[in-house]
Every structure is written in structure tokens, then in C-alpha cells.
Design a protein around this motif. Structure first.
Motif, PDB file in Angstrom:
ATOM      1  N   SER A 130      38.452  -6.924   3.384  1.00  0.00           N
ATOM      2  CA  SER A 130      37.347  -7.244   4.294  1.00  0.00           C
ATOM      3  C   SER A 130      36.530  -5.998   4.585  1.00  0.00           C
ATOM      4  O   SER A 130      36.993  -4.877   4.399  1.00  0.00           O
ATOM      5  N   ASP A 131      35.301  -6.205   5.046  1.00  0.00           N
ATOM      6  CA  ASP A 131      34.476  -5.089   5.525  1.00  0.00           C
ATOM      7  C   ASP A 131      34.420  -3.944   4.507  1.00  0.00           C
ATOM      8  O   ASP A 131      34.701  -2.792   4.834  1.00  0.00           O
ATOM      9  N   THR A 132      34.047  -4.302   3.286  1.00  0.00           N
ATOM     10  CA  THR A 132      33.895  -3.298   2.232  1.00  0.00           C
ATOM     11  C   THR A 132      32.544  -2.586   2.332  1.00  0.00           C
ATOM     12  O   THR A 132      32.172  -1.835   1.438  1.00  0.00           O
ATOM     13  N   GLY A 163      34.234 -10.840   4.808  1.00  0.00           N
ATOM     14  CA  GLY A 163      32.858 -10.531   5.156  1.00  0.00           C
ATOM     15  C   GLY A 163      32.517  -9.087   5.438  1.00  0.00           C
ATOM     16  O   GLY A 163      33.370  -8.205   5.439  1.00  0.00           O
ATOM     17  N   ASP A 164      31.234  -8.860   5.701  1.00  0.00           N
ATOM     18  CA  ASP A 164      30.625  -7.537   5.639  1.00  0.00           C
ATOM     19  C   ASP A 164      30.937  -6.933   4.269  1.00  0.00           C
ATOM     20  O   ASP A 164      31.500  -5.840   4.142  1.00  0.00           O
ATOM     21  N   ILE A 165      30.510  -7.672   3.284  1.00  0.00           N
ATOM     22  CA  ILE A 165      30.702  -7.261   1.887  1.00  0.00           C
ATOM     23  C   ILE A 165      29.906  -5.980   1.656  1.00  0.00           C
ATOM     24  O   ILE A 165      30.391  -5.052   1.011  1.00  0.00           O
ATOM     25  N   GLY A 196      29.595 -11.709   6.490  1.00  0.00           N
ATOM     26  CA  GLY A 196      29.724 -11.038   7.785  1.00  0.00           C
ATOM     27  C   GLY A 196      28.352 -10.761   8.368  1.00  0.00           C
ATOM     28  O   GLY A 196      27.327 -11.069   7.738  1.00  0.00           O
ATOM     29  N   ASN A 197      28.324 -10.167   9.529  1.00  0.00           N
ATOM     30  CA  ASN A 197      27.041  -9.930  10.193  1.00  0.00           C
ATOM     31  C   ASN A 197      26.136  -8.971   9.419  1.00  0.00           C
ATOM     32  O   ASN A 197      24.920  -9.018   9.540  1.00  0.00           O
ATOM     33  N   HIS A 198      26.742  -8.096   8.577  1.00  0.00           N
ATOM     34  CA  HIS A 198      25.912  -7.194   7.776  1.00  0.00           C
ATOM     35  C   HIS A 198      25.334  -7.894   6.546  1.00  0.00           C
ATOM     36  O   HIS A 198      24.422  -7.368   5.917  1.00  0.00           O
ATOM     37  N   ASP A 199      25.882  -9.037   6.205  1.00  0.00           N
ATOM     38  CA  ASP A 199      25.393  -9.793   5.049  1.00  0.00           C
ATOM     39  C   ASP A 199      24.319 -10.796   5.453  1.00  0.00           C
ATOM     40  O   ASP A 199      23.724 -11.440   4.592  1.00  0.00           O
ATOM     41  N   SER A 287      37.241 -16.362   8.996  1.00  0.00           N
ATOM     42  CA  SER A 287      35.830 -16.110   9.284  1.00  0.00           C
ATOM     43  C   SER A 287      35.665 -14.603   9.423  1.00  0.00           C
ATOM     44  O   SER A 287      36.657 -13.871   9.450  1.00  0.00           O
ATOM     45  N   HIS A 288      34.430 -14.149   9.507  1.00  0.00           N
ATOM     46  CA  HIS A 288      34.233 -12.711   9.691  1.00  0.00           C
ATOM     47  C   HIS A 288      34.608 -12.287  11.112  1.00  0.00           C
ATOM     48  O   HIS A 288      35.450 -11.412  11.323  1.00  0.00           O
ATOM     49  N   TYR A 289      33.990 -12.925  12.105  1.00  0.00           N
ATOM     50  CA  TYR A 289      34.311 -12.553  13.496  1.00  0.00           C
ATOM     51  C   TYR A 289      35.680 -13.101  13.879  1.00  0.00           C
ATOM     52  O   TYR A 289      36.008 -14.253  13.588  1.00  0.00           O
ATOM     53  N   GLY A 321      37.877 -10.346  10.152  1.00  0.00           N
ATOM     54  CA  GLY A 321      37.589  -8.940   9.904  1.00  0.00           C
ATOM     55  C   GLY A 321      36.727  -8.408  11.035  1.00  0.00           C
ATOM     56  O   GLY A 321      37.026  -8.628  12.206  1.00  0.00           O
ATOM     57  N   HIS A 322      35.647  -7.750  10.690  1.00  0.00           N
ATOM     58  CA  HIS A 322      34.614  -7.243  11.606  1.00  0.00           C
ATOM     59  C   HIS A 322      35.002  -5.934  12.272  1.00  0.00           C
ATOM     60  O   HIS A 322      34.335  -4.935  12.097  1.00  0.00           O
ATOM     61  N   ARG A 323      36.054  -5.943  13.080  1.00  0.00           N
ATOM     62  CA  ARG A 323      36.505  -4.662  13.635  1.00  0.00           C
ATOM     63  C   ARG A 323      37.290  -3.947  12.539  1.00  0.00           C
ATOM     64  O   ARG A 323      38.173  -4.539  11.907  1.00  0.00           O
TER      65      ARG A 323
HETATM   66 FE   LIG Z   1      31.013  -7.135  11.042  1.00  0.00          FE
END
Ligand SMILES: [Fe+2]
Length: 416
Positions: A130-132, A163-165, A196-199, A287-289, A321-323
Motif C-alpha cells: 500500500s501507499d507506494t 491505494g495511494d499508488i 487512495g486520496n493521492h490517486d 479500502s484506502h482509508y 492503508g493511508h497512514r
Molecule cells: Fe492516503
């Protein structure tokens, strides 16, 4: 002399053009056009128009079957993206494949394994990352590359990416970087990711708020709308949901999965079907969050929207993920937190187990949260991690490793 040098230069540049045109960023997934036991979607990037194909077969030296890809120009990454879906495969079978064309060149030969039939109780082995995202310390996916090297030592049935690929979903270089770096994993093991939120577009005033950048849809090949989807693998049911930009959304009252929203109704129907399905023993959501996490990443509204359904349909495991940390929580149902005798064993828990896997590349966040009543484990140092889980019989065995492959944590989740 000058003349021959001129021709050499021409020949070299031609060769470089051919090399550039070769298929790259190859990744596989399931896209919902059939069961995980009988289909596989193959996606790749190509600098030149190609009209490429997938050649495949059960022996590496005899790729005797062909599927033609649908090719489209991606304005997001300014290259051609080819997508093909292989149908009518045999369950629980290894296949070998390559992609490309005689005109522009061929990839190496990769392999994948189809899922067993629905309800089959065979062991399921999953990689998790996650969060790559390529932010500070991972600008060119250096950290993610080390995680990819570890993940690719194993043959997972598929991987889950929460997420946040990438750091900024509008930047072509980032997507190219991720898919090139991730290719050793993603070309051999289906990539089942959520944005994720960055995507996603983080504009709280626009109508595309909480939708990924168009490039996400151009590059991914996932079921349904590619945001909220589910699939069966053996006797497990997996549900992936899009949390969008929950932090920003909370400020303007637009957090997804509000009760009676379209996505909420879809999720409830999916959970209800899964719990009534005799072929499904395990329900795993991601999910991402996260629903439960230490610090500012915790979005109360997101938890309020999702948790009643998680509880009602007894979701076994919720992964997020996320954090940018690894965290594991005690089993939770409603406001009840269940204590356990062995920190590593959830023995027939009455609640859901929540795990956060956010540290596969993006700049690490500080350790913390040991004083949370529901925290069961989080490393005391900043540490890059990836995870794997084995589902077999009445147990999920989950292991977490650092980027050198050293063990960080493990747990077992046992049910009747
Ligand atoms: Fe995130």
C-alpha cells in the motif's frame, strides 16, 4: 568513414526506437468479465500503436493460443495502453504468456495461476502492499523497488494494494514509474487495487470530487466501475471500496458510503449475498482509508458510514492503508473492544480485525498509538513493510516483513 558512422547512428536510433516500443508496465488483474477461476485480464503500455496480442498456453515453450488486445491512447500517460481478457481458462492452473507484436517486439514470458473454483477450500496466498506513492525518500520508487524485490520472491495468488499508488495521480511520470517498478510483481500476480486520496482528484468544489484522475481508468483493468467491486477466490469473498478523498470530504459533508447512498446500497447488497453464499467462508474488505487508526488519518465519518455494515455482516478482516505505518487492532464490534489472551491469536473473535498496511514506499510516519485502547501492535520505529496472508481451513495466518524481509509481526485469525 563518416558515411558508415551515419548508418551506424541510424541503425542505433532505430534499435532504440524498437526497444522503447516494447511492451512495458505489464500488469494482470481480474476485471469481472468472468470468474477468477476462468479469466485473466492483461494490460500493458506501448509507445507505438501496436494492435498487440497476448500469446498464452500451459507450457512456456508453447504459447499456442492468442487473444487480441483493445488498444487506446492514454492522454494521461501519453502512450498506448493495451487491454486483453483471456477467457475459458481452467481453474487452479498455471498459464504462461507474453504480450506484444512482431512489429514492435515482445515481452518476456510471464506466468499466472487461475483461482480454484468458487467454494474450493484450497490454500489462498496473498501479498499485501500500500501507499507506494513516490514522495520524499521514494521519488523514483526506490523504496517500493525494494518491496517489489521481496514480494516477487514469492508466488502469491494475487496482491492487494490499498491505494495511494502514486503521489500525484495527474502526473504521467509517476504512473509510468509505478508500473515499471511494479512489473516483476504485477506481471505474474494479479493486482487488485483501490484508489487512495493521492490517486483521486482532490478538488472539493468540482463535480468529479472523489473520482480518480481519468488515467486511473485508462491504466487499470478491474471489475465493475473499478472503484467499488467484489470477487470470489476459492472460499473467500473480497470487497474493495473507494474511500476517495475522505479527509477533505469530511470538511464538506461528502464522505462516501453515507446511509442510503448508491454505493452504500451496493455494499449492503454485496455483503448480504456473500453471507448467504454457501461457497463463502471468509469476507475480507479493503479500502484506502482505515476505519480504525492512530492519529489524524482517522476519519470518524468514514468509520460511522462503514462500520455498521461491517458489523452486521460479520466481515472477518478489514485492511486499509493511508497512514504510513503498519498497525493491528483488537477485534472490534460497535464500540466494544475484545481483549484476547494471546496477542498473536484472534481466537473466534466476536468482532472484526482491522489491519493497516500503509508503508510500502511513501515517506514514513511516526510510530504511535500504543495508548489507544484498541491498538494491539504497531512498530516502535518508522519501518517500511509489506505483508502476506495465507487463508486455509479455519485460519487466516498473516505475516508482516520489513523491506529486507525480516519479520515484523504475525497473527492468526481463527474462526469456527
Ligand atoms: Fe492516503
Amino acid at each position: 568513414m563518416k558515411f558508415s558512422f551515419f548508418y551506424l547512428a541510424i541503425a542505433l536510433s532505430f534499435q532504440i526506437a524498437i526497444l522503447n516500443a516494447q511492451p512495458r508496465g505489464i500488469h494482470i488483474s481480474w476485471n469481472g468479465t468472468g470468474k477468477t477461476a476462468t479469466t485473466m485480464a492483461v494490460t500493458w503500455l506501448n509507445d507505438n500503436t501496436d494492435n498487440g496480442v497476448v500469446k498464452y498456453g500451459t507450457k512456456a515453450e508453447n504459447l499456442d493460443q492468442t487473444v487480441t488486445a483493445i488498444e487506446a491512447f492514454s492522454s494521461g500517460v501519453k502512450t498506448y495502453v493495451s487491454k486483453a481478457t483471456i477467457q475459458s481458462l481452467k481453474p487452479a492452473t498455471y498459464y504462461f504468456y507474453k504480450v506484444g507484436s512482431d512489429r514492435n517486439g515482445w515481452s518476456a514470458v510471464y506466468k499466472f495461476k487461475t483461482a480454484p473454483a468458487d467454494g474450493d477450500k484450497s490454500k489462498i496466498f496473498i501479498g499485501l502492499w500500500s501507499d507506494t506513492q513516490n514522495n520524499g525518500g521514494n521519488l523514483n520508487f526506490e523504496q517500493t523497488d525494494t518491496i517489489v524485490k521481496q514480494l516477487s520472491k514469492n508466488t502469491y495468488d494475487f496482491t492487494i494494494h490499498t491505494g495511494d499508488i502514486v503521489e500525484n495521480g495527474s502526473v504521467a511520470k509517476s504512473w509510468n514509474g509505478y508500473f515499471n517498478t511494479g512489473q516483476p510483481v504485477n506481471s505474474n500476480m494479479p493486482l487488485m487495487s483501490v484508489p487512495g486520496n493521492h490517486d483521486v482528484v482532490n478538488d472539493t468544489t468540482s463535480k468529479i470530487f472523489q473520482r480518480p484522475f481519468p488515467v486511473f481508468f485508462e491504466l487499470m483493468n478491474l471489475p465493475g466501475d473499478q472503484l467499488n467491486y467484489s470477487y470470489n477466490y476459492g472460499n473467500a469473498h473480497f470487497i474493495a471500496i473507494n474511500s476517495g478523498y475522505a479527509q477533505g470530504a469530511e470538511k464538506v459533508g461528502k464522505v462516501l458510503f453515507a446511509e442510503n447512498s448508491e454505493e452504500y446500497k451496493w455494499l449492503e447488497a454485496d455483503l448480504k449475498n456473500a453471507r448467504q453464499d454457501k461457497n463463502v467462508k471468509w469476507i475480507i474488505m479493503y479500502s484506502h482509508y482505515p476505519l480504525f487508526v492512530f492519529g489524524v488519518s482517522h476519519i470518524q465519518t468514514w468509520q460511522n458510514h462503514i462500520q455498521p455494515l461491517v458489523d452486521k455482516y460479520k466481515v472477518d478482516l478489514y485492511i486499509a492503508g493511508h497512514r504510513h505505518v503498519y498497525e493491528r487492532h483488537k477485534a472490534i464490534k460497535g464500540t466494544q473492544i475484545f481483549e484476547q489472551a494471546d496477542v498473536h491469536v484472534y481466537n473466534k473473535p466476536q468482532g472484526t480485525v482491522y489491519v493497516n498496511n500503509g508503508s510500502s514506499g511513501g515517506s514514513l510516519q511516526g510510530a504511535g498509538g500504543w495508548d489507544m485502547p484498541d491498538m494491539l501492535f504497531t512498530p516502535r520505529q518508522k519501518i517500511y513493510t509489506y505483508s502476506e496472508m495465507t487463508i486455509q481451513g479455519n485460519t487466516i495466518a498473516y505475516k508482516v516483513f520489513d523491506k529486507q524481509g525480516n519479520p515484523v509481526d504475525y497473527f492468526k485469525l481463527i474462526k469456527d
